[in-house]
Design a protein around this motif. Structure first.
Motif, PDB file in Angstrom:
ATOM      1  N   GLY A   1     -60.593 -19.470  17.344  1.00 30.73           N
ATOM      2  CA  GLY A   1     -59.459 -20.008  16.594  1.00 30.73           C
ATOM      3  C   GLY A   1     -58.538 -18.925  16.067  1.00 30.73           C
ATOM      4  N   ILE A   2     -59.140 -17.842  15.569  1.00 26.47           N
ATOM      5  CA  ILE A   2     -58.336 -16.735  15.049  1.00 26.47           C
ATOM      6  C   ILE A   2     -57.550 -16.083  16.183  1.00 26.47           C
ATOM      7  CG2 ILE A   2     -58.452 -14.431  14.034  1.00 26.47           C
ATOM      8  CD1 ILE A   2     -60.823 -15.438  12.377  1.00 26.47           C
ATOM      9  N   TYR A   3     -58.206 -15.822  17.314  1.00 24.07           N
ATOM     10  CA  TYR A   3     -57.513 -15.226  18.457  1.00 24.07           C
ATOM     11  C   TYR A   3     -56.369 -16.127  18.931  1.00 24.07           C
ATOM     12  CZ  TYR A   3     -60.324 -11.130  19.647  1.00 24.07           C
ATOM     13  OH  TYR A   3     -60.910  -9.903  19.653  1.00 24.07           O
ATOM     14  N   THR A   4     -56.590 -17.437  18.972  1.00 24.17           N
ATOM     15  CA  THR A   4     -55.540 -18.358  19.402  1.00 24.17           C
ATOM     16  C   THR A   4     -54.341 -18.266  18.464  1.00 24.17           C
ATOM     17  OG1 THR A   4     -57.198 -19.854  20.316  1.00 24.17           O
ATOM     18  CG2 THR A   4     -55.008 -20.770  19.922  1.00 24.17           C
ATOM     19  N   LEU A   5     -54.592 -18.327  17.175  1.00 20.10           N
ATOM     20  CA  LEU A   5     -53.524 -18.240  16.188  1.00 20.10           C
ATOM     21  C   LEU A   5     -52.786 -16.907  16.288  1.00 20.10           C
ATOM     22  CD1 LEU A   5     -52.154 -19.403  13.588  1.00 20.10           C
ATOM     23  CD2 LEU A   5     -53.908 -18.144  12.326  1.00 20.10           C
ATOM     24  N   VAL A   6     -53.539 -15.820  16.371  1.00 16.52           N
ATOM     25  CA  VAL A   6     -52.936 -14.489  16.415  1.00 16.52           C
ATOM     26  C   VAL A   6     -52.135 -14.293  17.698  1.00 16.52           C
ATOM     27  CG1 VAL A   6     -53.529 -12.036  16.579  1.00 16.52           C
ATOM     28  CG2 VAL A   6     -54.587 -13.447  14.835  1.00 16.52           C
ATOM     29  N   LEU A   7     -52.623 -14.791  18.825  1.00 13.58           N
ATOM     30  CA  LEU A   7     -51.875 -14.671  20.077  1.00 13.58           C
ATOM     31  C   LEU A   7     -50.568 -15.450  20.023  1.00 13.58           C
ATOM     32  CD1 LEU A   7     -54.699 -14.874  22.746  1.00 13.58           C
ATOM     33  CD2 LEU A   7     -53.150 -12.962  22.359  1.00 13.58           C
ATOM     34  N   MET A   8     -50.586 -16.619  19.415  1.00 10.52           N
ATOM     35  CA  MET A   8     -49.360 -17.400  19.307  1.00 10.52           C
ATOM     36  C   MET A   8     -48.346 -16.712  18.394  1.00 10.52           C
ATOM     37  SD  MET A   8     -50.937 -21.239  19.278  1.00 10.52           S
ATOM     38  CE  MET A   8     -49.346 -22.023  19.201  1.00 10.52           C
ATOM     39  N   VAL A   9     -48.816 -16.136  17.290  1.00  8.09           N
ATOM     40  CA  VAL A   9     -47.926 -15.393  16.400  1.00  8.09           C
ATOM     41  C   VAL A   9     -47.374 -14.165  17.121  1.00  8.09           C
ATOM     42  CG1 VAL A   9     -47.854 -13.999  14.288  1.00  8.09           C
ATOM     43  CG2 VAL A   9     -48.975 -16.226  14.266  1.00  8.09           C
ATOM     44  N   THR A  10     -48.228 -13.460  17.867  1.00  8.08           N
ATOM     45  CA  THR A  10     -47.799 -12.272  18.598  1.00  8.08           C
ATOM     46  C   THR A  10     -46.747 -12.623  19.647  1.00  8.08           C
ATOM     47  OG1 THR A  10     -49.986 -11.297  18.270  1.00  8.08           O
ATOM     48  CG2 THR A  10     -48.606 -10.301  19.955  1.00  8.08           C
ATOM     49  N   SER A  11     -46.952 -13.710  20.364  1.00  9.44           N
ATOM     50  CA  SER A  11     -45.972 -14.088  21.381  1.00  9.44           C
ATOM     51  C   SER A  11     -44.658 -14.529  20.744  1.00  9.44           C
ATOM     52  CB  SER A  11     -46.519 -15.191  22.282  1.00  9.44           C
ATOM     53  OG  SER A  11     -46.592 -16.407  21.590  1.00  9.44           O
ATOM     54  N   GLY A  12     -44.705 -15.015  19.533  1.00  8.55           N
ATOM     55  CA  GLY A  12     -43.482 -15.384  18.833  1.00  8.55           C
ATOM     56  C   GLY A  12     -42.713 -14.192  18.295  1.00  8.55           C
TER      57      GLY A  12
END
Length: 178
Positions: free
Chosen positions: A65-76
């Motif tokens: 869950g943390i990786y998913t959230l962090v990847l989405m923030v990073t791509s943004g």
């Protein structure tokens, strides 16, 4: 060594102190103190904190869950990082989790001399390489434009994960009634 937890009003006791008190303190307490304690029966609660292990199922779900959230923030935030959908962000996080569990320890051991010579800075390159490898494995659903951007994104991901782990998630605790 013990201290008071301000948020929960519990006393937090160090593991070594608990072990020392259980081994050495039992012999000293035998005698008149045992009778006094039985008469005044006060229940004490010890909170023993522990960190979640990396191969624990609950820990892996939390990290996913943390990786998913962090990847989405990073791509943004980074223009050169692209994730096509939420489902692909979860898949990318799963690939990153597997690479971090299986491949990262091997890479750390192999690159240990370089990491020591650079005073730990080469560890950032290892994280960037794992992110770059995730890009290669995921195909067009997860794209990073350059290896330099992968290193920069891995630093950002590490800092954001560290902040989430420190400020949002708390360590598990084990409560022992005595």
């Amino acid at each position: 060594m013990s201290h008071k937890d301000v948020k929960s009003n519990h006393e937090i006791i160090d593991e070594e102190d608990v072990i020392e008190n259980l081994t050495d303190g039992n012999d000293k307490k035998r005698g008149s103190q045992v009778q006094d304690e039985e008469n005044s029966f006060q229940q004490r609660q010890i909170i023993y904190t522990k960190q979640i292990g990396c191969l624990d199922f609950r820990s892996m779900v939390i990290n996913l869950g943390i990786y998913t959230l962090v990847l989405m923030v990073t791509s943004g935030l980074f223009e050169g990082v692209y994730i096509s959908s939420f489902f692909n962000a979860v898949n990318t996080a799963l690939v990153m989790l597997v690479l971090n569990i299986l491949l990262k320890p091997i890479l750390i051991v192999i690159t240990l001399p370089l990491t020591i010579m650079t005073f730990g800075l080469f560890y950032v390159v290892v994280n960037g390489f794992l992110l770059w490898m995730t890009d290669y494995l995921m195909g067009p659903s997860f794209e990073i434009n350059s290896f330099g951007l992968a290193i920069l994104a891995s630093v950002f991901i590490s800092l954001l994960r560290m902040a989430i782990n420190h400020y949002i998630l708390k360590e598990d605790s084990l409560k022992i009634n005595m």
